[in-house]
Scaffold this motif. Sequence first.
Motif, PDB file in Angstrom:
ATOM      1  N   GLU A 106       0.837  -1.205   0.000  1.00  0.00           N
ATOM      2  CA  GLU A 106       0.000   0.000   0.000  1.00  0.00           C
ATOM      3  C   GLU A 106       0.873   1.257   0.000  1.00  0.00           C
ATOM      4  O   GLU A 106       0.584   2.226  -0.710  1.00  0.00           O
ATOM      5  N   GLU A 107       1.924   1.224   0.815  1.00  0.00           N
ATOM      6  CA  GLU A 107       2.807   2.384   0.901  1.00  0.00           C
ATOM      7  C   GLU A 107       3.443   2.683  -0.456  1.00  0.00           C
ATOM      8  O   GLU A 107       3.602   3.846  -0.829  1.00  0.00           O
ATOM      9  N   VAL A 108       3.791   1.639  -1.200  1.00  0.00           N
ATOM     10  CA  VAL A 108       4.314   1.838  -2.555  1.00  0.00           C
ATOM     11  C   VAL A 108       3.301   2.594  -3.403  1.00  0.00           C
ATOM     12  O   VAL A 108       3.635   3.572  -4.100  1.00  0.00           O
ATOM     13  N   LEU A 109       2.046   2.177  -3.360  1.00  0.00           N
ATOM     14  CA  LEU A 109       1.007   2.823  -4.171  1.00  0.00           C
ATOM     15  C   LEU A 109       0.774   4.262  -3.718  1.00  0.00           C
ATOM     16  O   LEU A 109       0.576   5.163  -4.552  1.00  0.00           O
ATOM     17  N   PHE A 110       0.807   4.513  -2.413  1.00  0.00           N
ATOM     18  CA  PHE A 110       0.610   5.876  -1.930  1.00  0.00           C
ATOM     19  C   PHE A 110       1.766   6.782  -2.345  1.00  0.00           C
ATOM     20  O   PHE A 110       1.559   7.954  -2.667  1.00  0.00           O
ATOM     21  N   GLN A 111       2.993   6.242  -2.349  1.00  0.00           N
ATOM     22  CA  GLN A 111       4.139   7.050  -2.776  1.00  0.00           C
ATOM     23  C   GLN A 111       4.098   7.349  -4.273  1.00  0.00           C
ATOM     24  O   GLN A 111       4.751   8.293  -4.727  1.00  0.00           O
ATOM     25  N   MET A 112       3.340   6.561  -5.020  1.00  0.00           N
ATOM     26  CA  MET A 112       3.223   6.802  -6.464  1.00  0.00           C
ATOM     27  C   MET A 112       2.010   7.641  -6.827  1.00  0.00           C
ATOM     28  O   MET A 112       1.728   7.845  -8.014  1.00  0.00           O
ATOM     29  N   ALA A 113       1.280   8.120  -5.852  1.00  0.00           N
ATOM     30  CA  ALA A 113       0.005   8.794  -6.130  1.00  0.00           C
ATOM     31  C   ALA A 113       0.152   9.950  -7.118  1.00  0.00           C
ATOM     32  O   ALA A 113      -0.708  10.142  -7.986  1.00  0.00           O
ATOM     33  N   GLU A 114       1.222  10.723  -7.017  1.00  0.00           N
ATOM     34  CA  GLU A 114       1.379  11.902  -7.880  1.00  0.00           C
ATOM     35  C   GLU A 114       2.184  11.599  -9.140  1.00  0.00           C
ATOM     36  O   GLU A 114       2.421  12.496  -9.960  1.00  0.00           O
ATOM     37  N   PRO A 126       2.792  10.394 -12.831  1.00  0.00           N
ATOM     38  CA  PRO A 126       1.924  10.240 -14.021  1.00  0.00           C
ATOM     39  C   PRO A 126       1.648   8.763 -14.303  1.00  0.00           C
ATOM     40  O   PRO A 126       2.532   7.915 -14.161  1.00  0.00           O
ATOM     41  N   PHE A 127       0.425   8.483 -14.748  1.00  0.00           N
ATOM     42  CA  PHE A 127       0.010   7.100 -14.917  1.00  0.00           C
ATOM     43  C   PHE A 127       0.916   6.344 -15.878  1.00  0.00           C
ATOM     44  O   PHE A 127       1.237   5.177 -15.658  1.00  0.00           O
ATOM     45  N   GLU A 128       1.329   6.995 -16.944  1.00  0.00           N
ATOM     46  CA  GLU A 128       2.139   6.313 -17.950  1.00  0.00           C
ATOM     47  C   GLU A 128       3.436   5.758 -17.349  1.00  0.00           C
ATOM     48  O   GLU A 128       3.930   4.708 -17.764  1.00  0.00           O
ATOM     49  N   GLU A 129       3.970   6.441 -16.346  1.00  0.00           N
ATOM     50  CA  GLU A 129       5.224   6.014 -15.722  1.00  0.00           C
ATOM     51  C   GLU A 129       5.020   4.860 -14.727  1.00  0.00           C
ATOM     52  O   GLU A 129       5.929   4.051 -14.527  1.00  0.00           O
ATOM     53  N   LYS A 130       3.858   4.774 -14.158  1.00  0.00           N
ATOM     54  CA  LYS A 130       3.636   3.767 -13.115  1.00  0.00           C
ATOM     55  C   LYS A 130       2.669   2.671 -13.550  1.00  0.00           C
ATOM     56  O   LYS A 130       2.319   1.791 -12.754  1.00  0.00           O
ATOM     57  N   ALA A 131       2.228   2.678 -14.790  1.00  0.00           N
ATOM     58  CA  ALA A 131       1.170   1.770 -15.251  1.00  0.00           C
ATOM     59  C   ALA A 131       1.477   0.306 -14.940  1.00  0.00           C
ATOM     60  O   ALA A 131       0.611  -0.433 -14.456  1.00  0.00           O
ATOM     61  N   GLY A 132       2.699  -0.118 -15.200  1.00  0.00           N
ATOM     62  CA  GLY A 132       3.040  -1.519 -14.964  1.00  0.00           C
ATOM     63  C   GLY A 132       2.919  -1.902 -13.513  1.00  0.00           C
ATOM     64  O   GLY A 132       2.432  -3.007 -13.185  1.00  0.00           O
ATOM     65  N   LEU A 133       3.324  -1.004 -12.626  1.00  0.00           N
ATOM     66  CA  LEU A 133       3.246  -1.286 -11.192  1.00  0.00           C
ATOM     67  C   LEU A 133       1.790  -1.298 -10.717  1.00  0.00           C
ATOM     68  O   LEU A 133       1.403  -2.128  -9.894  1.00  0.00           O
ATOM     69  N   VAL A 134       0.996  -0.380 -11.227  1.00  0.00           N
ATOM     70  CA  VAL A 134      -0.428  -0.337 -10.853  1.00  0.00           C
ATOM     71  C   VAL A 134      -1.108  -1.638 -11.273  1.00  0.00           C
ATOM     72  O   VAL A 134      -1.918  -2.209 -10.518  1.00  0.00           O
ATOM     73  N   ARG A 135      -0.751  -2.133 -12.453  1.00  0.00           N
ATOM     74  CA  ARG A 135      -1.387  -3.371 -12.932  1.00  0.00           C
ATOM     75  C   ARG A 135      -0.961  -4.578 -12.097  1.00  0.00           C
ATOM     76  O   ARG A 135      -1.739  -5.512 -11.917  1.00  0.00           O
ATOM     77  N   ILE A 136       0.248  -4.570 -11.587  1.00  0.00           N
ATOM     78  CA  ILE A 136       0.659  -5.655 -10.677  1.00  0.00           C
ATOM     79  C   ILE A 136      -0.252  -5.662  -9.449  1.00  0.00           C
ATOM     80  O   ILE A 136      -0.722  -6.718  -9.006  1.00  0.00           O
TER      81      ILE A 136
END
Length: 699
Positions: A492-500, A502-512
């Motif tokens: 969860e902390e990983v996802l919260f640190q990625m909140a800001e 841009p989606f294109e940069e974190k898309a792979g991690l969000v899908r995991i």
Amino acid sequence: MKFLCIFLISSLAFAQQARQLQYVDFKTANASLSFDVPQKKVMGTVAYEFEVLKKKPDTIYIDAKNIRFSNVKINGKTAKWTASANALKLYKGYRRGKNKVEFRYEATPKQTMYFVKDGADDQIWTQGQGKYTSHWLPSFDDVNEKVVFNISVSLYGEYTSYTALSNGILKNIEDSVSDFRVGKHFYYKMDKPMSSYLVMVAIGKFRKWKMDSAGNTPLEFYLRHQDSAKWAPTYRYSYEMFNFLEEEIGVQYPWGIYRQVPVLDFLYAGMENTTSTIFSQDFVVDKTGFNDRTYTNVNAHELAHQWFGDLITAQSGRHHWLHEGFATYYALLAEQELFGEDHFYYELYQMAERLQQAAKTDTIPVLNEKASSLSFYQKGAWALHVLREGVGHDAFRTAVKAYLEKYAYKTVTTEDFFAETNKVSGYDTEAFRRRWLEKPGFEIEEALGLLKKNDFMGQYLELGNLQEKPFAEKKELFKNILESKEFYPVKEEVLFQMAEVPFEEKAGLVRIAMESGNLKLRQAVARTVTTIPPQFFEEYRSLMDDDSYITKEIVLNVLCSKFPDRQAHFLDASDTWVGFNDKNLRILWLALACSAKDYRPAQKEAYYAELQDYASDKYESGVRTNALANLMYLGKPDTVMMKNLVNATTHHKWQFAKFGRESIRKLLKKKGYRLYFQELLPQLTDAEQRKLEAILAES
């Protein structure tokens, strides 16, 4: 000056009680109760057996708040007595040694006993801690006066179909017909003494489930009949927690039976009445609700109180942490048994964060009767964790067992507990006391040292230190964490640190995270992905199908806000949702349906009327709060809504009354609303008028 007078009266009353304990010992109470439900009145007969120990006191006091007495007899003869607004005072008729006082009484309690509507049905329940049982039962506001209470409850007419619960073993249920009145009588008996604040009554249309613990203690579980399907998720782990606490504490459950019952609009999460815990209806959940909100911690907390608070009771508020700190900590130990060490340490960490933040303004230490609830509960629990780690788990368990056995059915101080601890360990309890109980603030460095003993917690804390580091430098680490089997909060902390990011940069991690199937991680995605690109739309939309009422609420709100052109589609897909007991999903849906342009125009009036209905006093305060908040959001000058807001200010549940007051104040800042409220005054009850006039006079 008003508050000073109240304080002086209270202090004098407690001084009288303390002196009385030197001369008089009340042993047993036999009370028979009946009710006038429409008038919210309790009537009863009470017989107290007591012993005059040394010289006879001039006056014997029984606490009684605004109670009317008759037929007062001592040892079978008419007594000399008076009744003030606070006590029944006995002057003559008692002797050294054993005595018996009997009387009849009537009361219309303003607090402590509550008459609550459950649709067309009724509930009656009590809450004695902090409010005093003496508002509905002549008893003793001093916790040091422990009495064996035997309560019988008589129900008449339509109420004979109801169940009455009280403390102790249900010895008998009898039916009767007298004076053309049908009655049902419940007889409860206690074997051991307890403080008056732990006496309870709960009456309603309940269904019972029962089982025996591993040690053969009868366990009873109650719910309203309409909630029968929620029994398993609501009471999940009850059997396991009972068995664990009995073994961990090392002292057999002391009361012979244990029952639990939820009631509507309860003032707190739960209350540990001896043998019979009352808890909030908010914790009655179905299997989906259990994924978001569970009774587990409250369940374990109130059960632990049966030892810590009920079996032994703190002599004064200064030692209140001996109740709440112990109950909070042993509830955590029970959760550790169920959910593992990582869960245990994460809960301690969250407590530490709250305590460190509060320490900036909270300067009252634990060993002070004016300490905050956060200090009594969570700092008290942390103090016990420090002590248990310092003393050693086995020695701590030995000390707790000896402490409970030595002081069973008595009152205690912190010194009593430390005396038993000192017998089994050389740990410096004096330094500990100064550091954790007598000093304000929170010992964060000591706490962090203990937290880091857990590998997961060490990783979690290290991850927190990466908050300011550029995303590109920690992306690979984040990927490894999300793909690992680590406890979910670190993910969860990983996802919260990625909140800001841009989606294109974190898309792979969000899908995991999305593909993990973990409801908590998917909910974190729902919270943190606020810009939804077309290629992620269907995946985000799938969150509407998660078994989580909180996730559904977040996602419906986000989708309707971000894609107004598709709002009708989202609303059509969710128009049967209800959610928790507070109808969070249904009420949100109604508000969105009312505000959505061109959505089912022929039904908008009916939807608005349904929202208004949920705001009325037919419903529990949680439902009403949600409905009123959404009606205010819609912004229509609605006198029905305003009248229900005023009604909220008179509610017995202080949280809802506060919501009503604050909401009216907000509306009064808007043009025209002062006149709307003024015009309402003639339509209100006297109590509502007084509350509204007081708010109007503020500005």
